[in-house]
Design an enzyme around this catalytic site. Structure first.
Site, PDB file in Angstrom:
ATOM      1  N   HIS A 150       0.832  -1.205   0.000  1.00 49.18           N
ATOM      2  CA  HIS A 150       0.000   0.000   0.000  1.00 49.18           C
ATOM      3  C   HIS A 150       0.868   1.258   0.000  1.00 49.18           C
ATOM      4  O   HIS A 150       2.028   1.246   0.433  1.00 49.18           O
ATOM      5  CB  HIS A 150      -0.938   0.013   1.211  1.00 49.18           C
ATOM      6  N   GLU A 182      -2.112  -6.821   7.812  1.00 52.84           N
ATOM      7  CA  GLU A 182      -0.854  -6.624   8.532  1.00 52.84           C
ATOM      8  C   GLU A 182      -0.948  -7.254   9.922  1.00 52.84           C
ATOM      9  O   GLU A 182      -2.032  -7.564  10.422  1.00 52.84           O
ATOM     10  CB  GLU A 182      -0.546  -5.116   8.634  1.00 52.84           C
TER      11      GLU A 182
END
Length: 202
Positions: free
Chosen positions: A8, A81
């Site tokens: 990202h 994550e």
């Protein structure tokens, strides 16, 4: 099968130096620009599907990279994550005195200590390995785009290359870049790491 790896774009938490596992943190203007640049760099990449983290910073990045395409998308929690829970959106300087004992233990033995109420590295590794085991479900695809996070992508590379999980630190996945891993008959080869070049058909 070729795996295309994209982290990202830059987030507000990245800029502030905060732990941001599952906590929402938007892309900065720079992060949006990084994703738009990847849209240009990967314009001709023949993605069959995109596999994306549940977290909005990854999903926003994927939308920008794939703008104008109708590539089928799968949202997978295994690509999220590492979850820091009590340490989310906190700076390490604060943790050294606000949660001193747990933070010191984690710094000393990060592979086995667990962030307060959070996800430890062993559990995180098992989660990423579950994702690897699911890749066979996409055997009909030649090109899979994976949009995820630093920890996930670094660990994914290490484990696909049959390296110990702790080897993830050898593979820093940069924002605004693309990487590829080719898998042939179960053998993975890291072909590209952190490219900022325009991809062109071979």
């Amino acid at each position: 099968m070729r795996l295309w790896l994209v982290r990202h774009g830059e987030t507000e938490a990245n800029v502030a130096g905060l732990y941001s596992g599952h906590a929402p943190t938007p892309l900065t203007e720079k992060g949006i620009g990084q994703a738009k640049t990847l849209h240009t760099l990967l314009r001709h990449a023949p993605f069959d599907r995109v596999l994306c983290s549940e977290l909005e910073r990854a999903r926003h990045t994927a939308r920008l990279v794939l703008e104008g395409r109708d590539t089928p998308q799968h949202i997978l929690p295994e690509l999220n994550e590492m979850y820091f829970v009590d340490w989310e959106m906190r700076h390490h300087r604060d943790l050294t005195h606000e949660d001193a004992e747990s933070y010191a233990a984690w710094c000393t033995d990060w592979q086995n200590a667990v962030p307060t109420n959070g996800e430890g590295f062993q559990a995180f590794t098992r989660r990423v390995e579950r994702f690897i085991s699911r890749l066979g479900a996409f055997s009909d695809c030649q090109n899979l785009l994976i949009v995820s996070h630093q920890g996930v992508l670094s660990l994914l590379i290490a484990r696909l290359l049959a390296m110990p999980a702790a080897s993830l630190w050898h593979f820093r996945v940069e924002q605004g870049c693309w990487s590829t891993i080719d898998i042939c008959e179960g053998f993975a080869t890291l072909k590209v790491l952190n490219s900022r070049a325009v991809w062109r058909p071979e």
